[in-house]
Design an enzyme around this catalytic site. Structure first.
Site, mmCIF file in Angstrom:
data_model
loop_
_atom_site.group_PDB
_atom_site.id
_atom_site.type_symbol
_atom_site.label_atom_id
_atom_site.label_comp_id
_atom_site.label_asym_id
_atom_site.label_seq_id
_atom_site.Cartn_x
_atom_site.Cartn_y
_atom_site.Cartn_z
ATOM 1 N N ASP A 177 49.780 32.334 43.236
ATOM 2 C CA ASP A 177 51.117 32.408 42.652
ATOM 3 C C ASP A 177 52.182 32.259 43.737
ATOM 4 O O ASP A 177 51.957 32.557 44.921
ATOM 5 C CB ASP A 177 51.321 33.706 41.877
ATOM 6 C CG ASP A 177 51.148 34.961 42.727
ATOM 7 O OD1 ASP A 177 50.255 34.962 43.599
ATOM 8 O OD2 ASP A 177 51.903 35.935 42.529
ATOM 9 N N GLU A 221 50.204 38.318 43.311
ATOM 10 C CA GLU A 221 50.552 38.935 44.584
ATOM 11 C C GLU A 221 52.053 39.011 44.736
ATOM 12 O O GLU A 221 52.587 40.001 45.235
ATOM 13 C CB GLU A 221 49.948 38.148 45.747
ATOM 14 C CG GLU A 221 49.932 38.910 47.079
ATOM 15 C CD GLU A 221 51.215 38.774 47.889
ATOM 16 O OE1 GLU A 221 51.409 39.552 48.844
ATOM 17 O OE2 GLU A 221 52.053 37.906 47.577
#
Length: 390
Positions: free
Chosen positions: A80, A145
């Site tokens: 991400d 994250e």
């Protein structure tokens, strides 16, 4: 085009704004499966914030050696990325990988899709040369994250712990370098502990203070005392623990009202010389000493971790020296990473990635000259660890 750059561009082209994965993990799993990796996709979180995680492991192909005697190295990272910000401020589309002036531009180029690509290519090249190497090799990837980080790496780590899986070494591909790949690695990170303090008073007219109780006035001496406290002195690897106020809010907005409460948000960035429990008790002792009427809610964002020089640090330092010709700096500076979760089940965790000057910025990029060394360093670490295991 190098295989690492090609894979990095394929990943950058996927708009995986947290918690979206946008097909990155499927792409990586398809690359790993032919190498003998067992790939497990673990989805977690509510339907409107679904997180995709990958745990992929290739056991060492050594029939004559017991698996419990073989070390396991994990490459960990996140697919991400943070939001792009205003698109009209980007020189080129953030999800169209673009070469310009010796740099590769795109969201995630530095944080951290190039690292993931380098993981994969390094493993491919290592296993081509040493298919019978005495190492278990694993990848742990998440799409959570940059977000809340509650359905990502921590979920996988909890499952691995419940299964009794043993991890020995971990390299997190966070962008840790400063000027060139390999000049700095993180061998630890500080913990983070946040609090929201509500100090209660009695609201009233500002002209009649004897009929009210101003919580801002009551808090001020305690706040000054907290600012002056030396929480610890740090150690050889960490700076002293820091306490910082991030927000204060009190009052109704009117100029003639004593507020009924004041709200303070604060954060500790703490080292291994302090514990969450010790910091909590010392702070609350100050509040009680000043007789405050308060409510306090704590959020532990992560514990500190530290990997002292040993087999993993030695292998990484030697790899950087051989590939880049530099002596790397060990550091624990910066914010938190998913290393804080992995360190709970893995005794040796370091972070190593490309320069971080452009991360989270408009026109994020990586210098093309940093891509090949990153791959080579990861591969050399595998060589070094395999050599010590033989």
């Amino acid at each position: 085009m190098s295989p690492t750059r090609l894979l990095a561009e394929q990943l950058i082209a996927r708009p995986s704004v947290t918690p979206q994965d946008a097909g990155c993990i499927d792409l990586i799993a398809a690359r790993l499966a032919p190498l003998g990796f067992v790939c497990e996709v673990i989805d977690s979180g509510p339907a409107d914030f679904r997180v995709r995680n990958l745990w992929a492991i290739r056991p060492a192909a050594l029939a004559h050696q017991a698996q419990d005697a073989i070390k396991t190295i994990v490459f960990a990272g996140h697919t991400d990325v943070v939001p792009t910000g205003p698109l009209d401020q980007w020189t080129s589309d953030p999800f169209t990988p673009t070469e310009r002036d010796g740099k590769l531009y795109g969201r995630g180029a530095s944080d951290m899709k190039t690292s993931i690509a380098a993981f994969v290519v390094a493993v491919e090249q290592f296993l081509t040369a040493r298919p019978d190497a005495p190492l278990n090799i694993a990848l742990l990837l998440t799409s959570d994250e940059e977000g809340p980080a509650v359905d990502g790496t921590v979920v996988v780590c909890n499952q691995l712990k419940a299964r009794g899986e043993r991890l020995d070494y971990c390299i997190v591909g966070e962008p840790t370098s400063v000027d060139r790949t390999g000049d700095m690695i993180k061998n630890g990170r500080r913990g983070t502990l946040s609090g929201r303090l509500v100090v209660k008073g009695i609201q009233g007219h500002i002209a009649y203070p004897h009929l009210a109780r101003n919580p801002i006035h009551q808090l001020a001496p305690a706040l000054a005392q907290l600012v002056a406290i030396e929480w610890d002195r740090g150690n050889a690897f960490f700076p002293p623990t820091s306490w910082q106020v991030s927000n204060i809010h009190g009052g109704t907005g009117a100029g003639n009202i004593i507020p009924g409460q004041v709200v303070v948000d604060f954060n500790f960035r703490f080292c291994t010389e302090s514990t969450p429990e010790s910091l909590q008790s010392r702070l609350e002792a100050v509040l009680q000493q000043h007789g405050l009427d308060y409510e306090l809610k704590w959020v532990l964002g992560g514990l500190p971790f530290l990997t002292t020089p040993g087999s993993l640090v030695d292998a990484v330092q030697a790899a950087i020296r051989d590939v880049a010709g530099i002596e790397t700096e060990l550091s624990t500076t910066g914010g938190t990473s998913d290393g804080r979760f992995i360190a709970q089940i893995c005794p040796q965790v370091i972070e190593l990635g490309p320069p971080n000057a452009s991360i989270h910025k408009i026109d994020e990029h990586i210098a093309l000259a940093d891509i090949a060394p990153l791959t080579a360093i990861y591969q050399r670490v595998l060589d070094n660890l395999a050599a010590t295991a033989s």
